[in-house]
Scaffold this active site. Structure first.
Site: not given
Ligand SMILES: *Cc1c(COP(=O)(O)O)cnc(C)c1O
Length: 428
Positions: A239, A147, A20
């Site tokens: 998630d 995200y 990034y």
């Molecule tokens: C950081 C994040 C991801 C991705 O995880 P990485 O280990 O960086 O690939 C997925 N979902 C959420 C909500 C996140 O904050």
């Protein structure tokens, strides 16, 4: 300037490409040589308070001696073994303990090695569950501004923007909906209803949309949306990569919700931030849609380091620490301190909004200009806090705190006072 510090910077710049980061305009990189608790130390022994838990992963502080001890023992016993056809104690124990700790019925654990891959597996589980049953659904629902990671599937279900623009044509189509509020619920339901027949699953960050700007919604509104999706046969992928393991004040976001998901994703704080590890869990029904004498119905996915014994060991040690009374009290104390600070901030003329969810704090600045990720605010505020020995990474005009649970009351108060100092400066 210390020559070690300068030397490390030069050598880094010559060979490393940072995440990034536009390397051409990047601000000075900081070589860190050691860390302990809430603190990072650079080569000049300057101390930084890690107010973002090193990208939201560090739960109990850096270089935690208990996790280090457990890891060291494991490292001398079994460092790695293929997880296809073989198993090991740390993976068995971690799966048993995690499933027992979840407030919802999840019965199986699938291991990967980061958050994005945990998401890929979750999407594959949902898509193939439909396929294995002969279903013809093709659509996926997700929140705007969401995200879920940086691999292609995870990017596809994330909000679109400058990050995803170069790959736009290669990302699969997703139906985007607004995060839930009392007032938009009926409209969102009507939209989902239109696409219900063709929709496989709904993927969401529960309660807090982290990278989107620490955007927050109410548990009861999300529960209502989840319930509606379930009634339409749409699978739920929750998630918890960012919000899991105490961030929201409870062990999991699931502890705030009344509906249970079909698939869940974990990473980040899972190992206390010590080693990379990803977990995707699912319900018995999802598992059963793969469980068949027909070999083609298997989930054909795996990574070289699937269920790394070391990472699983770190996760078990982190879980021990998380469940201690002291840690739970620290989480409550940080949440309470954030709450009091927000009361103080609320009426500040420079503050557009101040919000929290458990240990997660966010504040939006009033800006005259654009409020995108690339707004100047970041370029002013990031060095402002670094100079004061605080690591914070503003998202555009939003500054946020995601402290490790071991952060002292004094350090947190000091960070607040620096935020107030920045506010006064911006007023002038
Ligand atoms: C950081 C994040 C991801 C991705 O995880 P990485 O280990 O960086 O690939 C997925 N979902 C959420 C909500 C996140 O904050």
């Amino acid at each position: 300037m210390n020559s070690k510090q300068e030397e490390m910077k030069c050598r880094d710049y010559a060979v490393n490409w940072h995440p990034y980061t536009q390397m051409k305009t990047a601000t000075d990189i900081i070589p860190i040589v050691r860390a302990a608790g809430s603190y990072l130390y650079d080569a000049n022994n300057k101390q930084y308070i890690d107010a973002v838990s090193s990208w939201w992963v560090t739960l109990h502080g850096h270089a935690h001696p208990y996790i280090a001890q457990k890891l060291s023992e494991q490292l001398h016993t079994l460092e790695q073994v293929i997880f296809a056809g073989f198993t090991h104690q740390p993976a068995i124990e971690l799966s048993e303990r995690l499933l027992a700790l979840l407030p919802v019925a999840q019965t199986k654990v699938f291991y990967t090695d980061n958050g994005s891959t945990a998401i890929e597996v979750a999407l594959k589980m949902a898509i193939q569950a439909n396929y294995n049953k002969g279903g013809k659904k093709t659509k996926i629902l997700a929140f705007k501004n969401g995200y879920h990671g940086d691999t292609f599937g995870a990017m596809s279900v994330s909000g679109r923007g400058v990050w995803t623009d170069p790959f736009g044509a290669m990302l699969f189509e997703v139906l985007f909906i607004d995060a839930p509020t009392k007032s938009n619920l009926e409209e969102t339901k009507a939209f989902i209803q239109q696409h219900a027949e063709e929709t496989i699953c709904f993927i969401y960050e529960p309660l807090v949309q982290g990278a989107g700007g620490m955007l927050m919604h109410q548990a009861e509104d999300l529960s209502a949306l989840m319930q509606f999706c379930k009634s339409k046969g749409i699978l739920l992928i929750q998630d918890e990569i960012f919000v899991g393991f105490g961030r929201t004040g409870k062990l999991f976001a699931a502890n705030h919700l009344t509906e249970s998901p079909d698939v869940m994703c974990f990473s980040k704080g899972l190992t206390g931030g010590t080693l990379p590890l990803g977990i995707t869990t699912c319900t018995e029904a999802i598992y059963q849609s793969f469980f068949d004498s027909d070999k083609t119905k298997a989930l054909f996915h795996g990574h070289s380091f699937t269920a790394s014994p070391l990472a699983c060991t770190a996760a078990l040690a982190s879980m021990d620490l998380l469940l201690m009374d002291e840690t739970q009290q620290n989480i409550a104390a940080i949440s309470h301190q954030h709450h009091l600070f927000i009361q103080r901030l609320k009426h500040h003329p420079q503050v557009l909004d101040a919000r929290q969810c458990g240990t997660i704090f966010a504040m939006e600045w009033k800006t005259s200009g654009e409020t995108s990720y690339f707004s100047d605010m970041h370029d002013i505020l990031y060095p402002f806090f670094l100079e004061r020995g605080i690591l914070m990474r503003p998202l555009g005009n939003i500054i946020y705190l995601v402290p490790p649970y071991c952060m002292s009351e004094e350090d947190l108060s000091y960070i607040y006072s620096c935020i107030e100092e920045a506010l006064e400066l911006m007023c002038k």
